[in-house]
Design a protein around this motif. Structure first.
Motif, PDB file in Angstrom:
ATOM      1  N   LEU A  30      55.631  11.112  10.533  1.00  0.00           N
ATOM      2  CA  LEU A  30      54.719  10.137  11.123  1.00  0.00           C
ATOM      3  C   LEU A  30      55.147   9.835  12.549  1.00  0.00           C
ATOM      4  N   THR A  31      54.217   9.935  13.480  1.00  0.00           N
ATOM      5  CA  THR A  31      54.473   9.515  14.847  1.00  0.00           C
ATOM      6  C   THR A  31      53.726   8.224  15.137  1.00  0.00           C
ATOM      7  N   ILE A  32      54.430   7.288  15.753  1.00  0.00           N
ATOM      8  CA  ILE A  32      53.856   6.011  16.189  1.00  0.00           C
ATOM      9  C   ILE A  32      54.014   6.001  17.701  1.00  0.00           C
ATOM     10  N   ALA A  33      52.918   6.205  18.433  1.00  0.00           N
ATOM     11  CA  ALA A  33      53.059   6.435  19.870  1.00  0.00           C
ATOM     12  C   ALA A  33      51.724   6.255  20.579  1.00  0.00           C
ATOM     13  N   GLY A  34      51.765   6.394  21.897  1.00  0.00           N
ATOM     14  CA  GLY A  34      50.574   6.301  22.721  1.00  0.00           C
ATOM     15  C   GLY A  34      49.948   7.659  22.944  1.00  0.00           C
ATOM     16  N   SER A  35      48.675   7.652  23.282  1.00  0.00           N
ATOM     17  CA  SER A  35      47.940   8.888  23.556  1.00  0.00           C
ATOM     18  C   SER A  35      48.096   9.292  25.018  1.00  0.00           C
ATOM     19  N   ASP A  36      48.282  10.593  25.247  1.00  0.00           N
ATOM     20  CA  ASP A  36      48.296  11.173  26.590  1.00  0.00           C
ATOM     21  C   ASP A  36      47.037  12.019  26.712  1.00  0.00           C
ATOM     22  N   SER A  37      46.096  11.602  27.542  1.00  0.00           N
ATOM     23  CA  SER A  37      44.825  12.325  27.645  1.00  0.00           C
ATOM     24  C   SER A  37      45.000  13.738  28.184  1.00  0.00           C
ATOM     25  N   GLY A  38      46.114  13.995  28.881  1.00  0.00           N
ATOM     26  CA  GLY A  38      46.420  15.346  29.326  1.00  0.00           C
ATOM     27  C   GLY A  38      47.091  16.185  28.263  1.00  0.00           C
ATOM     28  N   ALA A  39      47.488  15.547  27.157  1.00  0.00           N
ATOM     29  CA  ALA A  39      48.001  16.191  25.945  1.00  0.00           C
ATOM     30  C   ALA A  39      49.343  16.883  26.119  1.00  0.00           C
ATOM     31  N   GLY A  40      50.099  16.526  27.153  1.00  0.00           N
ATOM     32  CA  GLY A  40      51.418  17.117  27.324  1.00  0.00           C
ATOM     33  C   GLY A  40      52.532  16.300  26.713  1.00  0.00           C
ATOM     34  N   ALA A  41      52.305  15.009  26.570  1.00  0.00           N
ATOM     35  CA  ALA A  41      53.323  14.100  26.047  1.00  0.00           C
ATOM     36  C   ALA A  41      52.692  13.214  24.982  1.00  0.00           C
ATOM     37  N   GLY A  42      53.400  12.155  24.605  1.00  0.00           N
ATOM     38  CA  GLY A  42      52.846  11.174  23.684  1.00  0.00           C
ATOM     39  C   GLY A  42      52.499  11.740  22.323  1.00  0.00           C
ATOM     40  N   ILE A  43      51.503  11.130  21.704  1.00  0.00           N
ATOM     41  CA  ILE A  43      51.173  11.453  20.325  1.00  0.00           C
ATOM     42  C   ILE A  43      50.678  12.899  20.184  1.00  0.00           C
ATOM     43  N   GLN A  44      50.045  13.412  21.250  1.00  0.00           N
ATOM     44  CA  GLN A  44      49.588  14.806  21.193  1.00  0.00           C
ATOM     45  C   GLN A  44      50.767  15.772  21.153  1.00  0.00           C
ATOM     46  N   ALA A  45      51.790  15.520  21.972  1.00  0.00           N
ATOM     47  CA  ALA A  45      52.985  16.375  21.950  1.00  0.00           C
ATOM     48  C   ALA A  45      53.687  16.280  20.599  1.00  0.00           C
ATOM     49  N   ASP A  46      53.718  15.088  20.027  1.00  0.00           N
ATOM     50  CA  ASP A  46      54.363  14.908  18.726  1.00  0.00           C
ATOM     51  C   ASP A  46      53.649  15.710  17.640  1.00  0.00           C
ATOM     52  N   ILE A  47      52.327  15.625  17.617  1.00  0.00           N
ATOM     53  CA  ILE A  47      51.560  16.347  16.600  1.00  0.00           C
ATOM     54  C   ILE A  47      51.743  17.853  16.765  1.00  0.00           C
ATOM     55  N   LYS A  48      51.718  18.330  18.003  1.00  0.00           N
ATOM     56  CA  LYS A  48      51.946  19.761  18.247  1.00  0.00           C
ATOM     57  C   LYS A  48      53.326  20.174  17.740  1.00  0.00           C
ATOM     58  N   THR A  49      54.336  19.366  18.062  1.00  0.00           N
ATOM     59  CA  THR A  49      55.707  19.711  17.683  1.00  0.00           C
ATOM     60  C   THR A  49      55.882  19.695  16.172  1.00  0.00           C
ATOM     61  N   PHE A  50      55.404  18.635  15.513  1.00  0.00           N
ATOM     62  CA  PHE A  50      55.484  18.588  14.043  1.00  0.00           C
ATOM     63  C   PHE A  50      54.845  19.836  13.442  1.00  0.00           C
ATOM     64  N   SER A  51      53.657  20.178  13.925  1.00  0.00           N
ATOM     65  CA  SER A  51      52.915  21.309  13.372  1.00  0.00           C
ATOM     66  C   SER A  51      53.651  22.619  13.620  1.00  0.00           C
ATOM     67  N   ALA A  52      54.208  22.781  14.822  1.00  0.00           N
ATOM     68  CA  ALA A  52      54.920  24.016  15.153  1.00  0.00           C
ATOM     69  C   ALA A  52      56.163  24.207  14.296  1.00  0.00           C
ATOM     70  N   LEU A  53      56.743  23.099  13.845  1.00  0.00           N
ATOM     71  CA  LEU A  53      58.008  23.169  13.111  1.00  0.00           C
ATOM     72  C   LEU A  53      57.845  22.976  11.598  1.00  0.00           C
ATOM     73  N   GLY A  54      56.628  23.040  11.122  1.00  0.00           N
ATOM     74  CA  GLY A  54      56.416  23.069   9.683  1.00  0.00           C
ATOM     75  C   GLY A  54      56.356  21.731   8.981  1.00  0.00           C
ATOM     76  N   ALA A  55      56.005  20.676   9.711  1.00  0.00           N
ATOM     77  CA  ALA A  55      55.834  19.365   9.092  1.00  0.00           C
ATOM     78  C   ALA A  55      54.389  18.907   9.268  1.00  0.00           C
ATOM     79  N   TYR A  56      53.843  18.289   8.222  1.00  0.00           N
ATOM     80  CA  TYR A  56      52.502  17.718   8.319  1.00  0.00           C
ATOM     81  C   TYR A  56      52.565  16.482   9.209  1.00  0.00           C
TER      82      TYR A  56
END
Length: 266
Positions: free
Chosen positions: A6-32
């Protein structure tokens, strides 16, 4: 079992950091990836132009929805800019038995301030005592401790020990903002210091590195690795994402790392 982070964070509209980066990283490393949004930023590779906080009541409702249904294995806390927000999160997470990673997001890569001055005391007093590990960069550690930015491993360890005194179980001092040919992170606990080093990458595409490293630690903890193993694996992942990210052409400023470097080539 499915590893859930679970990520608790702010949104980055450019999608490089914040909750978007967290979701990408979780997904890349095998976590829902589950998420709780704390703020919306108008942001791109050149900077942050606006921030609007999500109300504490909606943050609480998101947390109740996720934690009331999903068997979350690990939690990462990123951008929490207000004391009220911190209070809600700390209250909802108090019964949580799994590891909590606190990434004290205070200043964006662009230099924009993301944590209000009046929220610092709440961060230190309410969130850090819940942390399995805190992941400050050198500038954030200096703000937390009231010291000049650390320039040596000894100073990094000294500031980490101050942060341990706030109640955190461990501190991962990130060396990415340092100098020299090697970027060295130090995992400091009450009893040990572990070092994770990698060659420093010469790149403009380093937006979201702090979020990505903390998210990678969280994903690996969710999958059952020990803290030391998770930090080592996260360092390896980030180094590869930075290396591959040099070829990305995203935006006109400091672009993102390549979270999905293992799946497609820039």
């Amino acid at each position: 079992m499915t590893a859930i982070a679970l990520t608790i964070a702010g949104s980055d509209s450019g999608a490089g950091a914040g909750i978007q980066a967290d979701i990408k990283t979780f997904s890349a490393l095998g976590a829902y990836a589950a998420s709780v949004l704390t703020a919306v930023t108008a942001q791109n590779t050149r900077g942050v132009t606006a921030v609007e906080d999500i109300s504490p009541s909606i943050i609480a409702a998101q947390l109740d929805a996720v934690l009331g249904d999903l068997a979350v294995d690990a939690v990462k806390i990123g951008m929490v800019s207000r004391a009220e927000t911190i209070g809600v999160i700390a209250g909802r997470l108090a019964p949580f038995a799994g590891p909590i990673v606190v990434d004290p997001v205070m200043v964006a890569t662009s230099g924009d301030r993301l944590l209000r001055e009046d929220a610092m005391a709440a961060l230190v007093g309410e969130l850090l005592p819940l942390a399995h590990v805190v992941t400050p960069n050198l500038a954030e550690a200096a703000l937390l401790t009231g010291r000049p930015m650390a320039a040596t491993p000894e100073e990094m360890i000294g500031q980490a020990r101050i942060i341990l005194g706030f109640g955190a179980k461990a501190v991962l001092m990130k060396g990415g903002h340092g100098t020299g040919e090697t970027s060295t992170d130090l995992l400091v606990t009450d009893t040990d210091v572990s070092e994770f080093a990698a060659p420093r990458i010469d790149t403009r595409n380093d937006h979201g590195t702090g979020c990505t490293l903390a998210a990678a630690v969280t994903a690996h903890l969710a999958r059952g690795l020990t803290l030391t193993e998770a930090c080592r694996a996260a360092k390896i992942y980030l180094h590869a994402a930075l290396t591959a990210g040099r070829a990305l052409r995203v935006g006109q400023g400091r672009g993102p790392v390549h979270h999905f470097h293992a799946w497609w080539t820039a």
